[in-house]
Design a protein around this motif. Structure first.
Motif, PDB file in Angstrom:
ATOM      1  N   ALA A 800       0.845  -1.197   0.000  1.00  0.00           N
ATOM      2  CA  ALA A 800       0.000   0.000   0.000  1.00  0.00           C
ATOM      3  C   ALA A 800       0.874   1.238   0.000  1.00  0.00           C
ATOM      4  O   ALA A 800       1.911   1.304   0.677  1.00  0.00           O
ATOM      5  CB  ALA A 800      -0.907  -0.004   1.236  1.00  0.00           C
ATOM      6  N   GLY A 801       0.462   2.217  -0.764  1.00  0.00           N
ATOM      7  CA  GLY A 801       1.190   3.480  -0.811  1.00  0.00           C
ATOM      8  C   GLY A 801       2.193   3.584  -1.939  1.00  0.00           C
ATOM      9  O   GLY A 801       2.678   4.693  -2.231  1.00  0.00           O
ATOM     10  N   PHE A 802       2.528   2.458  -2.612  1.00  0.00           N
ATOM     11  CA  PHE A 802       3.486   2.558  -3.723  1.00  0.00           C
ATOM     12  C   PHE A 802       2.822   3.228  -4.925  1.00  0.00           C
ATOM     13  O   PHE A 802       1.675   2.947  -5.271  1.00  0.00           O
ATOM     14  CB  PHE A 802       3.997   1.182  -4.134  1.00  0.00           C
ATOM     15  N   SER A 803       3.554   4.106  -5.550  1.00  0.00           N
ATOM     16  CA  SER A 803       3.074   4.791  -6.752  1.00  0.00           C
ATOM     17  C   SER A 803       4.150   4.677  -7.821  1.00  0.00           C
ATOM     18  O   SER A 803       5.284   5.099  -7.598  1.00  0.00           O
ATOM     19  CB  SER A 803       2.778   6.265  -6.454  1.00  0.00           C
ATOM     20  N   GLY A 804       3.791   4.113  -8.947  1.00  0.00           N
ATOM     21  CA  GLY A 804       4.775   3.969 -10.009  1.00  0.00           C
ATOM     22  C   GLY A 804       4.393   2.858 -10.967  1.00  0.00           C
ATOM     23  O   GLY A 804       3.218   2.517 -11.119  1.00  0.00           O
ATOM     24  N   PHE A 805       5.389   2.278 -11.618  1.00  0.00           N
ATOM     25  CA  PHE A 805       5.185   1.229 -12.614  1.00  0.00           C
ATOM     26  C   PHE A 805       5.584  -0.112 -12.011  1.00  0.00           C
ATOM     27  O   PHE A 805       6.601  -0.221 -11.311  1.00  0.00           O
ATOM     28  CB  PHE A 805       6.013   1.521 -13.864  1.00  0.00           C
ATOM     29  N   VAL A 806       4.796  -1.135 -12.330  1.00  0.00           N
ATOM     30  CA  VAL A 806       4.948  -2.433 -11.675  1.00  0.00           C
ATOM     31  C   VAL A 806       5.295  -3.493 -12.711  1.00  0.00           C
ATOM     32  O   VAL A 806       4.761  -3.499 -13.823  1.00  0.00           O
ATOM     33  CB  VAL A 806       3.651  -2.825 -10.925  1.00  0.00           C
ATOM     34  N   GLU A 807       6.174  -4.386 -12.320  1.00  0.00           N
ATOM     35  CA  GLU A 807       6.562  -5.478 -13.200  1.00  0.00           C
ATOM     36  C   GLU A 807       5.349  -6.330 -13.575  1.00  0.00           C
ATOM     37  O   GLU A 807       4.526  -6.690 -12.731  1.00  0.00           O
ATOM     38  CB  GLU A 807       7.592  -6.367 -12.503  1.00  0.00           C
ATOM     39  N   SER A 808       5.246  -6.664 -14.857  1.00  0.00           N
ATOM     40  CA  SER A 808       4.267  -7.637 -15.326  1.00  0.00           C
ATOM     41  C   SER A 808       4.843  -8.306 -16.562  1.00  0.00           C
ATOM     42  O   SER A 808       5.558  -7.669 -17.343  1.00  0.00           O
ATOM     43  CB  SER A 808       2.917  -6.973 -15.651  1.00  0.00           C
TER      44      SER A 808
END
Length: 987
Positions: A800-808
């Motif tokens: 929770a709280g992370f903002s950005g781009f995520v691995e997929s």
């Protein structure tokens, strides 16, 4: 197009109706002004239905409602008379007096009893007056291209001049014009049909008028040498060409390898039997001096820009032991000739084209006199090679640019139709202007007509560099559409043209092969083709709704480019699928082969429709005949030559009356993203095919689905034999969150399409949090065929709280144009929304002198990874550009992550002569540089990528972090929105 309004079509306070008003012009004014006045009168007749009389005196004339006065300050006595009675009530035109190509328009009190008011177009000089007249023509609705593109002129009951004083000051660039180049076979054959066997005065009259309507003033004329022998020569094809150019007001020069107002064709003709060679040595020098002297003497009566220097025959480098010293002697001799002809060499404008190796001669110490314009060049593909230093910007002769919108040469030619993005043209030319390139812009336009739109754009910048900014390019398209087709459909047409521009920014058409766009990975090829189909369908609907009078122009300028682009790319993609399907032994291999042939015929049909139009007949026969299919892809290092005839190669067919071997079975399975392991091949001793096992199972692994990435993928079921295939998905009732559609069906061996099965996560909230596994899905036929596909599903979540781009799907892909600039970053950076290959544009340093690199703030990109990998590969995608700086500015960037800093990483080395930077051959066709970096990401979790460019021209489009999941494709993995929103794919 962007000039301040001076006309209206509805009455208003103080307006002056222009309908039927005589045009008053001084008989002693320049002949070019009289030509423009005659044209203006015809234009007013087209619009208002009444052709104005042209007066050269008011004496003995009957009273009229008003007059249109057109004249130049140096020669028109009527302007002085108007000024005398208006000097207390109207601004004077003294602000334009003595300036270059300026004009002023105003409504004034008439000094003559024949009229009460006059509408005045006053020019500072000959061309200033001409441009003022043609500005009026354009604003009443006559497109500069009306003849060249059969643009309809809308009839108006009234046309009014506005009661405002409008001044157009000096243009941004002093000399602005075109190079008619590579004009065979299209323009040459078209001109022969319409004007005779040579490019004569009738042809050039159309060119001169077009240039002046576009507010251009400069020409490198057609010069193709060869068939039909001996080739083109502006000066001898029609002896009146040069004098006619001067009468119109066009400044004639000669191309980068045709010095001293001479064409290469002239040399070849004159020395066909003498044995003299185009070589500056003791044996041939005297002949060349005589040749150059003749060109200079012939040009003396006319306004010219003399090209200095010399390249080798057929536009190659000089074949001399010391080319720099040889060039010194050539320039010295040429200047002596000009001194003899013009009393002093500086009495005539001159240009030295620093093209290819000539640039290196200059940088090695070749001295070029201060009054000579330094003409820098691009790499022939729209990337400027060299920008002037601050000292060079102060030269008396100034600096110019030779810029290509088409080219014949290495690594591959492009000359069929427009494949230029206005975003790229703007970025390159505006950067050149900011570096003092303001003396001369010459644009290589090949066959002219196919490049109407980008030429209009480039010349609008040359006239007024502030007419378009990097983020107002859509306004250019809207204005272009409105000026060409009227306001009713302007918004829709402008949007279509802008969207087409963004597709052209992917890659030039002639540089697209069957293996360019991936038919396997990321739905890349299908998405591009669908975008093209959608555009074509929208264009077709617009075409049907256009008034009949506009259909010819709409077909030429909008529908043909959109449809031709779709057919070309669709054919290449269909051929790629045909070859893939053949390897997989699909029955539909043959269907796709037929589709390729059908597209091939449709392409030719479309060309014929252009050449033999239902609206214009055979007027444009030949103009789009340039072959574009069948470039040589086999020669090592490539072969740039355009094909002599369209040809497609590599069609695959399967034997439709034959079954596959029993061990392979008649049901085939192909998953998205993979061509298959040993497709179409089987060894009955070692390959147990049902289901695929071991290494072959890799060929049936689908792309991973992720709550931060894609939620669906597909596999195809196909026939590979003569019998129907009745198939079904094995029961999966325990996975309620996965939809498999359809789950059963029958494939007929003669079906035109295979069965696509879509796998979709119905709702990620139903998938267990933390689920990360492979779901096996079985497919069985009633014949006993059985196969399994393997679907990775990843529902791991970020804190929770992370903002950005995520691995997929094994990577992180970031479109940097999607990331807003902070307020502090905006002081240094600019978003370039219409530059580059991506829908989000690109990011670079702002259009101001580069600050101290230490002061440039980093751009930061937060990523979250589930995979720990040491090292992971970070790939940066940069808009294609060259290191044009020679003032020490590092054409480089800094990148850092997790405490590891890589500083001053060069994007591309300096280019000298023809030794362009390593990798240029591919980058200039890909339209991007890619640079890879390894970073230790051995710990999963949050990371921050820090990046900053160190020079203008280092422009970033995309960042990809690869954990082993990146698949081969042209554009790379698509980007998904950051975690604040639901993932939306953007390709």
């Amino acid at each position: 197009m962007f000039d301040q309004p001076i006309t209206a079509f509805q009455p208003g306070p103080g307006y002056l109706s222009l309908k039927g008003l005589p045009i008053l012009t001084d008989p002693n004014d320049y002949e070019g002004v009289h030509i423009a006045v005659e044209t203006l009168a015809s234009d007013l007749e087209k619009v208002a239905g009444v052709k104005p009389e042209i007066w050269t005196t008011t004496a003995g004339r009957s009273r009229v409602p008003g007059l249109i006065v057109v004249g130049s300050l140096p020669r028109c006595r009527f302007l002085s008379e108007v000024k005398a009675v208006n000097q207390t009530s109207r601004p004077s035109n003294s602000s334009i007096e003595g300036t270059w190509e300026s004009f002023e328009t105003s409504i004034c009190t008439s000094p003559w009893p024949v009229a009460d008011r006059v509408f005045v177009i006053a020019g500072s000089d000959k061309r200033g007056t001409i441009f003022g007249a043609y500005t009026l023509s354009e604003q009443i609705g006559v497109s500069p291209w009306y003849w060249w593109s059969d643009v309809a002129v809308e009839s108006r009951e009234q046309v009014y001049a506005l009661p405002v004083t409008v001044r157009q000051g000096e243009p941004s660039v002093q000399y602005r014009g075109i190079f008619i180049n590579d004009e065979a076979p299209a323009l040459r054959d078209w001109a022969r049909d319409n004007f005779g066997p040579q490019f004569n005065k009738a042809f050039y009259a159309k060119v001169f008028e077009l240039l002046l309507r576009l507010k251009a003033n400069f020409l490198w004329p057609a010069m193709w040498s060869g068939y039909p022998e001996p080739g083109s020569s502006f000066f001898t094809d029609d002896p009146e060409n040069q004098a006619l150019a001067d009468r119109y007001g066009i400044v004639v020069s000669t191309s980068h390898h045709e010095p001293m107002q001479r064409s290469m064709t002239e040399w070849h003709v004159a020395n066909k039997d003498t044995g003299a060679k185009w070589r500056w040595d003791a044996e041939n020098k005297s002949t060349l001096v005589k040749h150059f002297s003749g060109g200079a003497a012939r040009a003396k009566p006319y306004e010219s820009v003399i090209t200095l220097g010399m390249r080798g025959d057929t536009d190659k480098a000089l074949d001399m032991d010391d080319p720099v010293d040889t060039m010194r002697d050539i320039i010295t001799t040429q200047r002596q000739i000009l001194g003899d002809v013009y009393e002093a060499p500086e009495n005539v404008p001159q240009v030295m084209a620093l093209y290819k190796e000539v640039q290196s001669y200059y940088e090695q110490g070749l001295d070029i006199p201060n009054d000579v314009t330094l003409l820098f060049a691009d790499d022939n593909f729209g990337n400027i090679r060299r920008l002037p230093t601050s000292a060079e910007q102060q030269r008396r002769g100034g600096c110019g640019i030779y810029y290509h919108l088409e080219y014949v040469g290495h690594p591959r030619s492009y000359k069929w139709m427009n494949t230029n993005s206005c975003g790229k043209i703007h970025q390159q030319l505006s950067q050149a202007y900011d570096h003092g390139v303001k003396k001369l812009w010459v644009i290589n336009v090949g066959d002219i007509k196919p490049l109407e739109l980008p030429l209009t754009f480039a010349l609008s910048l040359a006239w007024d560099i502030n007419s378009t900014t990097s983020d107002t390019i859509p306004a250019f398209y809207d204005n272009y559409a409105a000026h060409t087709f009227g306001s009713d459909h302007a918004t829709d047409i402008g949007r279509l043209l802008l969207n087409h521009d963004r597709l052209l920014a992917l890659r030039r058409l002639e540089h697209i092969d069957t293996d360019t766009f991936s038919v396997l990975s990321y739905n890349e090829a299908d998405v591009i083709v669908q975008r093209l189909i959608d555009q074509e369908n929208e264009s077709s609907a617009l075409f049907d709704s256009m008034p009949e009078a506009h259909k010819a122009a709409y077909f030429q300028l909008v529908h043909y480019p959109l449809r031709a682009t779709r057919l070309f790319i669709d054919l290449q993609v269909s051929l790629a699928k045909n070859q893939l399907y053949g390897e997989q032994r699909r029955n539909t291999t043959n269907v796709m082969a037929t589709r390729v042939l059908d597209l091939f015929d449709l392409d030719y049909d479309l060309t014929q429709q252009f050449h033999h139009s239902p609206w214009t007949g055979d007027k444009w026969n030949h103009i789009m005949k340039q072959p574009r299919y069948g470039f040589d892809t086999k020669t090592v290092g490539g072969n740039y030559h355009t094909p002599t005839r369209d040809m497609i190669r590599g069609l695959s067919f399967v034997q439709r009356r034959q079954d596959s071997t029993p061990i392979a079975g008649q049901m085939g399975i192909a998953v998205e993203g993979h061509a298959g392991i040993m497709p179409g091949l089987a060894n009955e001793e070692c390959c147990r095919m049902q289901p695929s096992r071991g290494g072959r199972a890799v060929g049936l692994h689908l792309p991973s689905l992720s709550s931060y990435g894609r939620s669906s993928c597909y596999f195809d079921i196909y026939c590979r034999g003569t019998r129907p295939v009745v198939w079904s998905i094995e029961s999966r009732s325990h996975i309620e969150w996965l939809s498999v559609t359809p789950s059963t069906d029958t494939l007929d061996p003669d079906d035109a399409q295979d069965q696509r099965v879509c796998l979709t996560i119905v709702d990620w909230s139903y998938v267990p949090v933390g689920f990360c596994a492979v779901v096996d899905i079985g497919i069985r036929s009633t014949d006993g065929d059985y196969e399994e596909v393997h679907l990775p599903v990843d529902n791991r979540r970020v804190p929770a709280g992370f903002s950005g781009f995520v691995e997929s799907d094994g990577c992180v892909s970031i479109y940097v144009g999607d990331v807003p600039l902070t307020k502090s970053q905006q002081a240094f950076y600019q978003h370039l929304p219409y530059l580059g290959r991506l829908p989000s544009g690109a990011v670079g340093l702002a259009s101001l002198p580069s600050p101290d690199p230490v002061l440039i703030p980093y751009l930061t990109y937060s990523v979250f990874t589930f995979t720990a990998l040491a090292p992971a590969t970070v790939t940066l995608y940069f808009t294609m550009a060259l290191n044009a700086h020679v003032d020490g500015t590092p054409f480089a960037y800094d990148i850092a992550m997790d405490g590891v800093v890589k500083q001053g990483v060069p994007l591309a080395g300096r280019c000298h002569a023809s030794d362009l930077p390593e990798g240029w051959d591919n980058a200039t066709q890909d339209l991007v540089w890619t640079r890879k970096h390894a970073f230790d990401m051995a710990v999963a979790g949050p990371h921050t990528i820090y990046y900053r460019p160190l020079a203008r021209g280092v422009i970033l489009e995309k960042i990809v972090v690869d954990f082993g999941g990146v698949r081969d494709s042209y554009l790379g993995p698509p980007s998904y929105s950051p975690v604040e929103g639901r993932p939306v794919v953007r390709l």
